[in-house]
Design a protein around this motif. Structure first.
Motif, short mmCIF file in Angstrom:
data_model
loop_
_atom_site.label_atom_id
_atom_site.label_comp_id
_atom_site.label_asym_id
_atom_site.label_seq_id
_atom_site.Cartn_x
_atom_site.Cartn_y
_atom_site.Cartn_z
N VAL A 1 36.94 25.60 -11.08
CA VAL A 1 37.75 25.84 -9.88
C VAL A 1 37.17 25.07 -8.69
O VAL A 1 37.91 24.45 -7.92
N ASN A 2 35.84 25.06 -8.58
CA ASN A 2 35.24 24.32 -7.48
C ASN A 2 35.55 22.84 -7.56
O ASN A 2 35.88 22.20 -6.56
N ILE A 3 35.46 22.31 -8.78
CA ILE A 3 35.80 20.90 -8.96
C ILE A 3 37.25 20.68 -8.57
O ILE A 3 37.60 19.76 -7.84
N GLY A 4 38.10 21.56 -9.06
CA GLY A 4 39.52 21.43 -8.78
C GLY A 4 39.82 21.47 -7.30
O GLY A 4 40.62 20.69 -6.80
N MET A 5 39.13 22.37 -6.59
CA MET A 5 39.43 22.48 -5.16
C MET A 5 38.91 21.27 -4.40
O MET A 5 39.50 20.86 -3.41
N TRP A 6 37.81 20.70 -4.87
CA TRP A 6 37.36 19.46 -4.21
C TRP A 6 38.41 18.38 -4.42
O TRP A 6 38.78 17.66 -3.50
N PHE A 7 38.94 18.35 -5.64
CA PHE A 7 39.95 17.32 -5.92
C PHE A 7 41.24 17.58 -5.14
O PHE A 7 41.94 16.64 -4.79
N GLU A 8 41.52 18.86 -4.90
CA GLU A 8 42.74 19.14 -4.13
C GLU A 8 42.65 18.45 -2.78
O GLU A 8 43.58 17.78 -2.34
N ARG A 9 41.52 18.60 -2.12
CA ARG A 9 41.35 17.98 -0.81
C ARG A 9 41.36 16.46 -0.92
O ARG A 9 41.91 15.76 -0.08
N PHE A 10 40.77 15.98 -2.01
CA PHE A 10 40.76 14.54 -2.24
C PHE A 10 42.18 14.03 -2.39
O PHE A 10 42.58 13.04 -1.78
N VAL A 11 42.96 14.77 -3.18
CA VAL A 11 44.34 14.35 -3.43
C VAL A 11 45.12 14.34 -2.12
O VAL A 11 45.82 13.39 -1.80
N ILE A 12 44.95 15.41 -1.34
CA ILE A 12 45.72 15.48 -0.09
C ILE A 12 45.31 14.35 0.84
O ILE A 12 46.16 13.62 1.37
#
Lengths: 531, 468, 416
Positions: free
Chosen positions: B388-399
């Motif tokens: 989940v932490n990795i995913g949330m970092w990627f969420e910000r990256f994607v945005i």
């Protein structure tokens, strides 16, 4: 059980319990017995103890509310003052008073101030921090923060009577009763702590002192850079070495076969102020050199890789056809701007060769200082078609570039000169007066004047890089007009303007006379004061 | 019913009408004190020392990178036209989000009377503060001339002759994050005062006693103090709860008030908040599951606590998933070409790998928590939390990156590549975070003893019935 | 620790039943409601304009629907979180949630309007592109979604989900009244998670379909959440008002205590804040970015001189500031009478909110005195009808889940 030293002042009596329920029971009992100044000490908040001890609700919420309202008002007033009243500045098309945009900060400050209210309000109401507390003298009180519950009756209570209280407490199922006595531990702060604090304070003052000193004193040293702060531009200046290009030069030559904007120079006479045709008759090598220097691909020929060997004949492909007959370049012609003007007297007229005529007295006028006879065929006439527009442009440019030294009327007494005279700069070469006869067009042809503007003379730098060619010619025209204006008679003025000029002249004369009189008066007064 | 609950009993089963115990084993008030205090009183374990050395090294490396950045300029990052908001802002939003769980656990769960928060709130609050420290660093150094960052403060400057621009979301950020940091610090510190008093009263060493004595403000445990203290705590909780909402809302405003396709969506505020809670809980679990084993706190941080947090992760993960879906739907429904392109580009453009990593980690992996077995097995919990932490970092990256790299002007499209400084700073910020957290574990009470004791008292009260 | 309830009354105690005085109101309410609704609708349709009348009807429908769906959300969340405090008021929410069944029937006129080419929804207009100059391709894509067929199919799905959930939870809860099985609670708890996901999805999309598409070119991702915030606020208000009315009439006297009002008051306060937060965020983002395709919606409600400006101001001052200040104090929340007052007040404000969302799209302003009268008659009729039906249901099932395993916990509940 109450075996502590009785010489000390007794603050009250404390009893210890092992469970919440026994504490609550005991509290109710003591309260019902009529004691008012009672308190309990527990390792965690015990529910129901407020009611059992008769503790009243706190005013803390009101303090927090006051804090919150202060925050809201502070934020709104601050933002409206700063962005609407004091510094109105439109950004992204929003009105000066953008309430929606002010909401976030208003909310944040509300919460911040309300939190401060709650936090420090709790300190204030609880009397915290309080490092010395008589309760701490009790040897078993340390467990009040672990697993024991203490009930305390203060000696200030109206019904307090040590023996009675101890008896009453003894009936509540406690195993430990003790008198709470005054805290007599030393009140001095330990020496090492003081030392450390003093040193820290002393050290922390130093930077402030340094800053304060720097602010009030001046220094001839360059600014002290803690942070680079963009003060040092990485952009290259002229002649600097660059690591970006293989040839190491930061100045880039034109790409072969191209002409940079504004560099398309076809008329060599117009560019140089010299009648080149005539020159090639008198001095062909010089004319060729001149032509080469002004050809757009001049720089190309100077590339280092070819500079160390004689120019190959094939290389001249890049040179425009007009000067195709050029042979191997002269080594001296490395920088065109320096070689073009007056090759016959390089030591005097070349601005980069200063030392030879450093002395100011040597250069009162141009021609007397020139040791060699000038045989250059200067253009006699300004190639521009002179009209009012050109003269106005010339005036504008003259006032921008020339007037600071030569003065607005060309008499050679501009601001810079005046200042230099005032501070008696020893290296100063006074600028020439445009009204010196040596500079009149019969002795100093237009072409030569143009060349001087372009390349400079003595201390005067060349303005070729700053002023476009047409504007330089316009300045020449304007200078001629200035020269004429000094010796003009009123008859030359159109009849309908004479009256106007005369009036103006009278007004100016009058003002000058008044000024002179005033100065006289002032001088007289000053003299009177001195005596 | 007696309290003698056998150690290791499954307290994850709660029959309707009864409440499962939150403090396990034959715990007494004293054993709670013992088990928490010994963490700070005993010499550090080998695991702690190794962990500290590793994270302190990384933190120092972070410092070196910042110095290098100051010396050289922001060009050391991969931020290039058109992506001027690269990893620094990604990391900022990531860390602020992590921070939110702390306040949430402390404040919102407190308001909702969720007693299970008591064992984890202290560590979570500490985590908040350290995450805010990491978060605040990034915009601070991203301003270019960080030594002039004080220009953001609204002070009457004689050199500038102007005021900050309050209509800019970046200034709201300054106020939001600094308020958030301050209030979290107050909240955390205030919660610690009684426990620091416990530390003080247990210290054998004079200096230690003095240090904890000053920190605990002379707390005595008086009932009058407790009453005002509880009121102040409740008030701070009530302020902190909307504050959490506002902070991530304002962070989302940084993006959403702009006109960049993919950033300008009205769902951003609640969606960012849900995402923040989501990532924060994941981080709490990532920290607490190993910590409870290392410090043997299984009786206080029980499987039930972990399970409840997993449920929160599942809920917020689903909200985040719904928000992703809604965004896509509205992008299509609105039929604005730039918006439609931005979202297609997210999922199928050059950054498809980041997008699908995000979806896998954030939406799919928490769905495993529907299964009770996964919610109650510590190592699976940690694994999913890390995902989940990795995913949330990627969420910000994607945005941040997908929208900027391809906006309205195709001639200015580009592809973002991080530099070694970007990588170092990401890893280094983790180092800083863990360094601070390990120091906290060593010197401060990791568990709110007073509140756990109150929970235990409640438990005793309930099991023994009304004997008064 | 003064009063401690230790015993639950038997399930057939009159305190758990609907007071007869209220039960007697159900038929008159239903009849009166239908009459008012029909008159209001006709007044709107024929005295103002068809679209206006239908919009007034839709306003009333959505108003009741938000309360029903909010109640469903309330019930599900109580099961999901295994909440104890709320058991005494949960049946009220369960009864309110049953409104979705009659509301599904009352949705039929909307479908009829859509199929008969009525003008309620602009996307049914075949000449939309010519009239507005909207991009043709985009409009084709949109009408691929917004057309009578799909609209009906989706409506059936949403209503089906809601009716299914309402029946499942209501039946489970009322069966427990008879059997007292704990397994029922366990079962309802276990299914509450997926049920909540279904509900939030369907509610969000229903609001897009039924309300947001009134302005077919406008869009806001937040819209579902916005209506959700209002609906949760209205639900808590409705529960507080209902329990106060019940207590006044003799039921729930000892069961619903100050503590429950305190909690409901806190939720009301919290949702006033949440509603403000969501509506402000939505407004702020659209205002700040200032893109024409988004600002049109707020422009209709902002145009200087338009009547809607005043309604917008009413929302700011009386849906946010006044109740926010009014319900902030603990003393207010611990006073049942005041909680009931603010509940009624906010239910009115919730209507203003829905009215402000829907009616400007009818492009008739408020329709003059007759228009206002029509809108009021519609909503009063709808509320009356729903109230009557809910009372009818309550007569059969009582007003408390009398044998819920957590009832005792709820009775003993104390705030911090």
């Amino acid at each position: 059980m109450a075996e502590t030293n009785t010489n000390k002042r007794v603050h009250g009596i404390v009893a210890e319990y092992t469970s919440v329920d026994s504490l609550l029971k005991a509290s109710r009992r003591i309260r019902d017995a009529g004691y008012k100044k009672i308190d309990a000490f527990t390792p965690f908040p015990v529910h129901g103890i407020d009611e059992a001890l008769g503790i009243k609700p706190t005013v803390l919420p009101w303090i927090a509310l006051a804090g919150g309202l202060t925050g809201t008002i502070t934020a709104l007033v601050m933002q409206i003052f700063m962005n609407t009243i004091d510094y109105p500045y439109i950004i992204s098309g929003k009105p000066y008073l953008s309430l929606p945009a002010f909401m976030p900060v208003a909310f944040e400050l509300t919460v911040l101030f309300a939190s401060f209210g709650a936090f420090f309000g709790m300190w204030a109401l609880n009397g915290l921090p309080r490092f010395s507390n008589p309760m701490f003298t009790d040897p078993r009180f340390d467990r009040a923060t672990d697993d024991r519950f203490f009930l305390y009756i203060d000696a200030k209570d109206d019904r307090f009577d040590a023996a009675g209280v101890e008896r009453l407490l003894g009936e509540t199922g406690t195993e430990y009763i003790n008198q709470v006595v005054a805290d007599d531990s030393p009140t001095t702060i330990p020496k090492p702590l003081i030392t450390i604090i003093t040193i820290v304070i002393a050290l922390s003052i130093i930077p402030a002192l340094i800053v304060a000193k720097m602010r009030v004193t001046t220094s001839s040293q360059p600014r002290f850079h803690i942070f680079p702060d963009m003060d040092f531009s990485p952009a290259k200046d002229l002649q600097m070495v660059s690591t970006l290009f293989a040839d190491g030069r930061s100045m880039r030559p034109d790409v072969p076969g191209t002409v940079a904007r504004g560099q398309l120079n076809q008329d060599l006479d117009f560019m140089t102020g010299i009648d080149v045709e005539e020159l090639s008759r008198i001095d062909l090598p010089r004319a060729q050199k001149l032509a080469r220097a002004y050809s757009p691909s001049a720089l190309l020929d100077d590339e280092p890789k070819t500079a160390d060997k004689p120019m190959a004949a094939g290389k001249s492909d890049a040179v425009p056809d007009a000067i195709e007959e050029v042979k191997a370049p002269d080594a001296a012609a490395s920088i065109p701007a320096e070689t073009v003007p007056e090759p016959t007297k390089p030591a005097t007229e070349n601005p980069s060769n200063q030392p030879s005529l450093n002395a100011a007295e040597k250069s009162d006028s141009v021609d007397t200082a020139a040791p060699v006879v000038d045989n250059t065929p200067w253009l006699k006439r300004n190639p521009l078609v002179i009209d009012n527009e050109v003269l106005q442009q010339g005036q504008l440019q003259f006032n921008i570039y020339c007037a600071v030294c030569h003065g607005a009327n060309g008499s050679g007494n501009g601001l810079v000169n005046r200042r230099a005279q005032k501070i008696l700069a020893t290296t100063w070469t006074p600028p020439s007066s445009m009204h010196d006869e040596a500079i009149y067009s019969d002795k100093y042809p237009d072409g030569k004047l143009f060349n001087t503007i372009t390349n400079g003379v003595r201390k005067m730098p060349g303005y070729g890089a700053q002023i476009p060619v047409e504007d330089r010619w316009a300045i020449v025209a304007y200078v001629r007009a200035l020269q004429r204006s000094q010796n003009a008679s009123l008859d030359l003025v159109p009849a309908d303007q004479r009256q106007q000029i005369q009036e103006r002249k009278q007004a100016i004369d009058k003002a000058l006379a008044e000024q002179a009189e005033q100065e006289k008066k002032k001088a007289a007064e000053a003299a009177a004061k001195k005596s | 019913m007696s309290l003698a609950i056998v150690n290791g009993l499954d307290n994850t089963v709660e029959r309707p009408g009864e409440r499962a115990p939150l403090v396990l084993g034959d715990s007494t008030y004293h054993t709670i004190t013992e088990s928490v205090c010994k963490i700070a009183e005993n010499p550090p374990s080998k695991a702690w020392i190794i962990g500290f050395l590793v994270s302190a090294t990384l933190a120092s490396w972070f410092g070196v990178c910042i110095a290098w950045l100051f010396y050289t300029g922001v060009g050391v990052w991969g931020n290039r036209s058109p992506v001027f908001w690269g990893w620094p802002i990604v990391n900022f939003v990531f860390w602020v989000g992590i921070g939110h769980a702390g306040t949430l656990i402390s404040a919102i769960l407190f308001i909702f009377r969720q007693d299970w928060r008591t064992s984890i709130n202290r560590a979570a609050e500490a985590m908040t503060i350290f995450a805010v420290v990491c978060a605040g660093t990034f915009p601070g150094i991203h301003v270019g001339r960080a030594w002039l960052a004080f220009w953001l403060a609204p002070y009457p400057s004689l050199n500038l002759w102007m005021w900050p621009q309050f209509r800019s979301p970046l200034l709201w950020d300054v106020f939001a994050v600094s308020t958030y940091g301050t209030v979290s610090l107050l909240f955390w510190y205030m919660g610690m005062v009684p426990d620091l008093a416990t530390f003080r009263d247990r210290s054998k060493n004079k200096w230690r006693r003095m240090a904890y004595g000053i920190l605990s403000l002379g707390w005595s445990g008086s009932s009058r103090h407790w009453m005002r203290y509880e009121k102040a705590y409740a008030l701070l909780a009530a302020f902190a709860a909307p504050l959490v909402l506002s902070v991530h809302t304002i962070v989302s405003f940084d993006f959403a008030v702009s006109q960049v396709p993919g950033w300008h969506t009205t769902i951003f505020p609640p969606y960012f908040v849900a995402g923040a809670i989501f990532s924060g809980f994941a981080m709490v679990l990532t920290l607490m599951v190993p910590a409870r084993t290392i410090f043997s706190l299984e009786k206080l941080i029980t499987i039930r606590h972990l399970e409840n947090m997993c449920k929160v992760i599942l809920a917020t993960g689903s909200i985040v998933g719904l928000a992703y879906g809604t965004e896509f739907f509205i992008a299509w429904y609105g039929q604005v070409p730039a918006e439609m392109f931005a979202f297609t580009n997210r999922a199928f453009g050059p950054y498809w790998w980041a997008y699908w990593t995000m979806v896998t980690c954030n939406v799919i992996s928490p769905q495993l928590f529907w299964v009770k077995k996964f919610r109650t097995t510590p190592w699976i919990i940690v694994l999913i939390s890390i995902f989940v932490n990795i995913g949330m970092w990627f969420e910000r990256f994607v945005i941040v990156v997908t929208s900027l790299s391809r906006d309205y002007l195709p001639s200015a499209w580009g592809y973002f590549s991080p530099t070694w400084v970007d990588w170092s700073m990401l890893v280094g910020s983790f180092g800083l975070f863990f360094t601070l957290f390990l120091l906290f574990c060593r010197f401060m009470p990791v568990i709110n003893m007073a509140e756990v004791k109150a929970t235990l008292a409640q438990q005793i009260h309930m099991t023994h019935g009304d004997d008064h | 620790m003064s009063e401690h309830v230790t015993k639950i009354k038997p399930a057939d105690d009159p305190a758990f039943k609907l007071p007869t005085a209220l039960g007697a109101l159900s038929v008159p309410l239903c009849v009166g409601g239908v009459i008012a609704l029909v008159i209001g609708w006709m007044l709107g349709c024929f005295a103002v304009d068809y679209r206006f009348g239908m919009s007034a009807y839709l306003t009333a429908l959505i108003y009741c629907l938000t309360v029903a769906l909010g109640s469903m959300f309330f019930v599900l969340i109580q099961f999901l979180t295994r909440a104890g405090w709320s058991v005494v008021v949960r049946r009220i929410a369960e009864l309110l949630m049953m409104m979705v069944i009659p509301l599904a029937v009352l949705f039929v006129p909307i479908l009829v309007s859509v199929w008969s080419g009525g003008t309620l929804y602009e996307w049914t207009n075949a000449n939309f592109v010519e009239e507005t100059g909207f991009d043709d391709g985009a409009w084709k894509a949109k009408t691929g979604y917004l057309n009578p067929q799909w609209f009906t199919i989706r409506a059936i799905i949403y209503l089906g989900i809601w009716i299914g959930l309402a029946l499942y939870y209501f039946r489970g809860s009322s069966r427990q009244d008879e059997t007292g099985e704990r397994t029922i609670t366990e079962r309802l708890q276990a299914r509450s998670g997926p049920a909540l996901i279904l509900l939030s999805l369907s509610m969000s999309f229903a609001m897009f379909d039924w309300v947001m598409s009134l302005a077919p070119t406008w869009f806001s991702t937040m819209f579902g959440v916005y209506l959700f915030a209002g609906s949760m606020l209205a639900t808590h208000c409705a529960i507080a008002v209902a329990s106060y009315v019940l207590q006044k009439n003799g039921a729930l006297r000892d069961e619903v205590t100050v503590e429950h009002y305190h909690d409901l008051g806190k939720y009301i306060f919290g949702f006033v804040f949440f509603w403000t937060y969501i509506s402000f965020s939505q407004y702020m983002l659209i205002w700040y970015a200032n893109m024409p395709e988004e600002t049109e919606w707020f422009w209709d409600r902002h145009t200087p001189g338009s009547i809607w400006v005043y309604v917008s101001l009413v929302l700011i001052f009386f849906h946010w500031m006044l109740p926010f200040a009014g319900t902030m104090s603990r003393h207010v929340r611990r006073n049942p009478k005041l909680v009931c007052f603010w509940g009624c007040y906010l239910l009115v404000m919730h209507f203003v909110d829905i009215y402000w969302i829907i009616m400007p799209e009818a492009e008739q302003g408020m329709g003059g005195i007759i228009g206002i009268l029509a809108s009021l008659l519609c909503v009063l009729g709808m509320v009356g009808l729903m109230g009557g039906l809910v009372l009818m249901k309550a007569r059969q099932t009582g007003v408390v889940p009398a044998r819920d395993p957590r009832l005792l916990e709820s009775l003993q509940f104390h705030n911090i």
